[in-house]
Design a protein around this motif. Structure first.
Motif, PDB file in Angstrom:
ATOM      1  N   VAL A   5       8.729  39.660  84.887  1.00 31.55           N
ATOM      2  CA  VAL A   5       9.528  39.002  83.860  1.00 31.55           C
ATOM      3  C   VAL A   5       8.879  39.241  82.508  1.00 31.55           C
ATOM      4  O   VAL A   5       7.670  39.094  82.366  1.00 31.55           O
ATOM      5  CB  VAL A   5       9.620  37.476  84.114  1.00 31.55           C
ATOM      6  N   VAL A   6       9.706  39.618  81.530  1.00 32.59           N
ATOM      7  CA  VAL A   6       9.233  39.789  80.156  1.00 32.59           C
ATOM      8  C   VAL A   6      10.075  38.885  79.268  1.00 32.59           C
ATOM      9  O   VAL A   6      11.301  38.961  79.278  1.00 32.59           O
ATOM     10  CB  VAL A   6       9.349  41.250  79.677  1.00 32.59           C
ATOM     11  N   LEU A   7       9.399  38.027  78.503  1.00 32.76           N
ATOM     12  CA  LEU A   7      10.072  37.170  77.525  1.00 32.76           C
ATOM     13  C   LEU A   7       9.732  37.727  76.152  1.00 32.76           C
ATOM     14  O   LEU A   7       8.568  37.726  75.745  1.00 32.76           O
ATOM     15  CB  LEU A   7       9.613  35.724  77.669  1.00 32.76           C
ATOM     16  N   VAL A   8      10.744  38.254  75.469  1.00 29.94           N
ATOM     17  CA  VAL A   8      10.579  38.845  74.142  1.00 29.94           C
ATOM     18  C   VAL A   8      11.036  37.808  73.134  1.00 29.94           C
ATOM     19  O   VAL A   8      12.196  37.383  73.153  1.00 29.94           O
ATOM     20  CB  VAL A   8      11.409  40.141  74.012  1.00 29.94           C
ATOM     21  N   VAL A   9      10.141  37.414  72.234  1.00 31.79           N
ATOM     22  CA  VAL A   9      10.463  36.363  71.266  1.00 31.79           C
ATOM     23  C   VAL A   9      10.540  36.926  69.850  1.00 31.79           C
ATOM     24  O   VAL A   9       9.884  37.909  69.530  1.00 31.79           O
ATOM     25  CB  VAL A   9       9.424  35.214  71.309  1.00 31.79           C
ATOM     26  N   GLY A  10      11.375  36.279  69.047  1.00 33.29           N
ATOM     27  CA  GLY A  10      11.406  36.591  67.627  1.00 33.29           C
ATOM     28  C   GLY A  10      12.318  37.705  67.205  1.00 33.29           C
ATOM     29  O   GLY A  10      12.192  38.207  66.102  1.00 33.29           O
ATOM     30  N   ALA A  43       9.590  43.956  70.730  1.00 35.65           N
ATOM     31  CA  ALA A  43      10.783  44.384  71.468  1.00 35.65           C
ATOM     32  C   ALA A  43      10.844  45.889  71.662  1.00 35.65           C
ATOM     33  O   ALA A  43      11.602  46.380  72.482  1.00 35.65           O
ATOM     34  CB  ALA A  43      12.040  43.909  70.746  1.00 35.65           C
ATOM     35  N   SER A  44      10.024  46.642  70.941  1.00 35.89           N
ATOM     36  CA  SER A  44      10.047  48.104  71.059  1.00 35.89           C
ATOM     37  C   SER A  44       9.033  48.614  72.076  1.00 35.89           C
ATOM     38  O   SER A  44       8.868  49.812  72.226  1.00 35.89           O
ATOM     39  CB  SER A  44       9.781  48.741  69.693  1.00 35.89           C
ATOM     40  N   VAL A  98      14.956  34.286  72.046  1.00 38.06           N
ATOM     41  CA  VAL A  98      14.191  34.647  73.239  1.00 38.06           C
ATOM     42  C   VAL A  98      15.097  35.503  74.123  1.00 38.06           C
ATOM     43  O   VAL A  98      16.164  35.049  74.536  1.00 38.06           O
ATOM     44  CB  VAL A  98      13.728  33.399  74.023  1.00 38.06           C
ATOM     45  N   ASP A  99      14.674  36.728  74.383  1.00 40.25           N
ATOM     46  CA  ASP A  99      15.374  37.599  75.327  1.00 40.25           C
ATOM     47  C   ASP A  99      14.553  37.633  76.609  1.00 40.25           C
ATOM     48  O   ASP A  99      13.342  37.854  76.571  1.00 40.25           O
ATOM     49  CB  ASP A  99      15.512  39.016  74.767  1.00 40.25           C
TER      50      ASP A  99
END
Length: 125
Positions: free
Chosen positions: A115-120, A58-59, A102-103
Motif C-alpha cells: 500500500v502506498v499513501l501519496v499525500v499532498g 507522486a512521481s 491523499v491518494d
C-alpha cells in the motif's frame, strides 16, 4: 518511507488529527475516509506482512504498477500519521495545516500486500 508491518486488525489508518473520527464501515470498498481519517483494508497478518509506504512524492518510480484504490481529502493539523487501530504509529509526514489530498494505491484492489499513501497532491475539483 516504507516498512513491512503486520497490523493486527488488517486495517491501516492515516489520521490528520489526534482526536479523529474513523470510518465505521468499509461498505465493500478497499478504503474509505471521514473528514480527518483514511482507513485502508490490507492483507491478513496470517497471509504475511504488508509493505506500507507514506510519501509526498507522486512521481516516484514504481507507482504506475499499482492500482488506485481511492482519492480523498482530509483535514490535518499539520501532521499525518499512519497507524493501526490500536494507535501503534508506523510513519508520519508533515503537511500544511488544512485540507490535504491523499491518494491510496495498492497491488490488489481488495486486500493489498503493498500500500502506498501519496499525500499532498493537487486538490480534487
Amino acid at each position: 518511507m516504507s516498512r513491512m508491518i503486520r497490523p493486527p486488525s488488517s486495517v491501516l489508518l492515516l489520521v490528520g488529527r489526534e482526536d479523529f473520527a474513523p470510518p465505521t464501515s468499509f461498505g465493500g470498498a478497499p478504503c474509505v475516509a471521514t473528514s480527518d481519517c483514511v482507513a485502508v483494508a490490507v492483507r491478513s497478518v496470517d497471509d504475511g506482512p504488508t509493505l506500507a509506504e507514506l510519501t509526498d512524492d507522486a512521481s516516484r518510480h514504481g507507482l504506475a504498477d499499482l492500482v488506485r484504490l481511492g482519492s480523498f481529502e482530509i483535514e490535518s493539523e499539520g501532521l499525518l500519521v499512519l497507524r493501526d487501530i490500536y494507535s501503534r504509529e508506523y510513519e508520519t509526514v508533515g503537511v500544511e495545516a488544512g485540507r490535504v489530498r491523499v491518494d491510496v494505491l495498492g497491488d490488489d484492489d481488495s486486500e493489498p500486500g503493498h500500500v502506498v499513501l501519496v499525500v499532498g497532491g493537487a486538490p480534487q475539483g
